[in-house]
Every structure is written in structure tokens, then in C-alpha cells.
Motif scaffolding. Structure first.
Motif, mmCIF file in Angstrom:
data_model
loop_
_atom_site.group_PDB
_atom_site.id
_atom_site.type_symbol
_atom_site.label_atom_id
_atom_site.label_comp_id
_atom_site.label_asym_id
_atom_site.label_seq_id
_atom_site.Cartn_x
_atom_site.Cartn_y
_atom_site.Cartn_z
ATOM 1 N N ARG A 180 0.845 -1.193 0.000
ATOM 2 C CA ARG A 180 0.000 0.000 0.000
ATOM 3 C C ARG A 180 0.879 1.242 0.000
ATOM 4 O O ARG A 180 1.783 1.368 0.810
ATOM 5 C CB ARG A 180 -0.894 0.030 1.231
ATOM 6 N N LYS A 222 0.552 5.515 -0.233
ATOM 7 C CA LYS A 222 -0.413 6.600 -0.100
ATOM 8 C C LYS A 222 -0.473 7.484 -1.337
ATOM 9 O O LYS A 222 -1.547 7.894 -1.762
ATOM 10 C CB LYS A 222 -0.043 7.444 1.112
ATOM 11 N N GLY A 251 -0.696 4.548 -4.782
ATOM 12 C CA GLY A 251 -1.725 3.512 -4.732
ATOM 13 C C GLY A 251 -1.112 2.160 -4.419
ATOM 14 O O GLY A 251 -0.025 2.071 -3.873
ATOM 15 N N ASP A 252 -1.802 1.090 -4.782
ATOM 16 C CA ASP A 252 -1.300 -0.250 -4.528
ATOM 17 C C ASP A 252 -0.219 -0.610 -5.537
ATOM 18 O O ASP A 252 -0.365 -0.373 -6.725
ATOM 19 C CB ASP A 252 -2.426 -1.275 -4.624
ATOM 20 N N PRO A 311 -0.126 2.170 -11.510
ATOM 21 C CA PRO A 311 -0.820 1.982 -10.236
ATOM 22 C C PRO A 311 -2.050 1.101 -10.411
ATOM 23 O O PRO A 311 -2.782 1.207 -11.394
ATOM 24 C CB PRO A 311 -1.200 3.402 -9.805
ATOM 25 N N THR A 332 -4.647 0.900 -8.112
ATOM 26 C CA THR A 332 -5.780 1.766 -7.768
ATOM 27 C C THR A 332 -5.241 3.153 -7.476
ATOM 28 O O THR A 332 -4.217 3.304 -6.825
ATOM 29 C CB THR A 332 -6.530 1.252 -6.525
ATOM 30 N N ALA A 333 -5.942 4.141 -7.954
ATOM 31 C CA ALA A 333 -5.530 5.525 -7.698
ATOM 32 C C ALA A 333 -6.636 6.194 -6.877
ATOM 33 O O ALA A 333 -7.705 6.487 -7.392
ATOM 34 C CB ALA A 333 -5.308 6.274 -8.998
ATOM 35 N N GLU A 334 -6.361 6.399 -5.576
ATOM 36 C CA GLU A 334 -7.348 7.048 -4.740
ATOM 37 C C GLU A 334 -6.797 8.374 -4.230
ATOM 38 O O GLU A 334 -5.622 8.481 -3.906
ATOM 39 C CB GLU A 334 -7.759 6.174 -3.555
#
Length: 55
Positions: A22, A24, A27-28, A48, A50-52
């Protein structure tokens, strides 16, 4: 099909998936494990998963 991941420590191409890390900002990130030297590393040339945007 692309090139297999190369271990940055021993330059071996024999690697297996070991999960995700993980991060920040990015992403993952996938984590790989070398079957020759048994070390874990994060490949640098991956998109990436997931891009949060969380503040």
C-alpha cells in the motif's frame, strides 16, 4: 506478453508475485519475490493498481 520482471539484486528473471504494498501517493503496488536470492522487491515500471485521492 512483455518481458519478465528482473530482480534488482541478482538480475535473475525467476520471480513470483508476493502480494501488494500500500502506497499513499501512488496507490497499490505489486511486490515480487526472487526465486534465486529469496528477496522481495517492488518493480519500478508498473502502473498503479488503484488511484485514490484521500486527504
Amino acid at each position: 506478453m512483455g518481458r519478465p520482471y528482473k530482480c534488482p539484486y541478482c538480475s535473475s528473471n525467476e520471480t513470483v508475485s508476493k502480494g501488494v504494498r500500500r502506497n499513499k501517493t501512488v496507490g497499490d503496488r505489486k511486490v515480487r519475490r526472487c526465486k534465486s536470492c529469496h528477496r522481495k522487491f517492488t518493480p519500478k515500471n508498473q502502473l498503479p493498481l488503484t488511484a485514490e485521492d484521500s486527504d
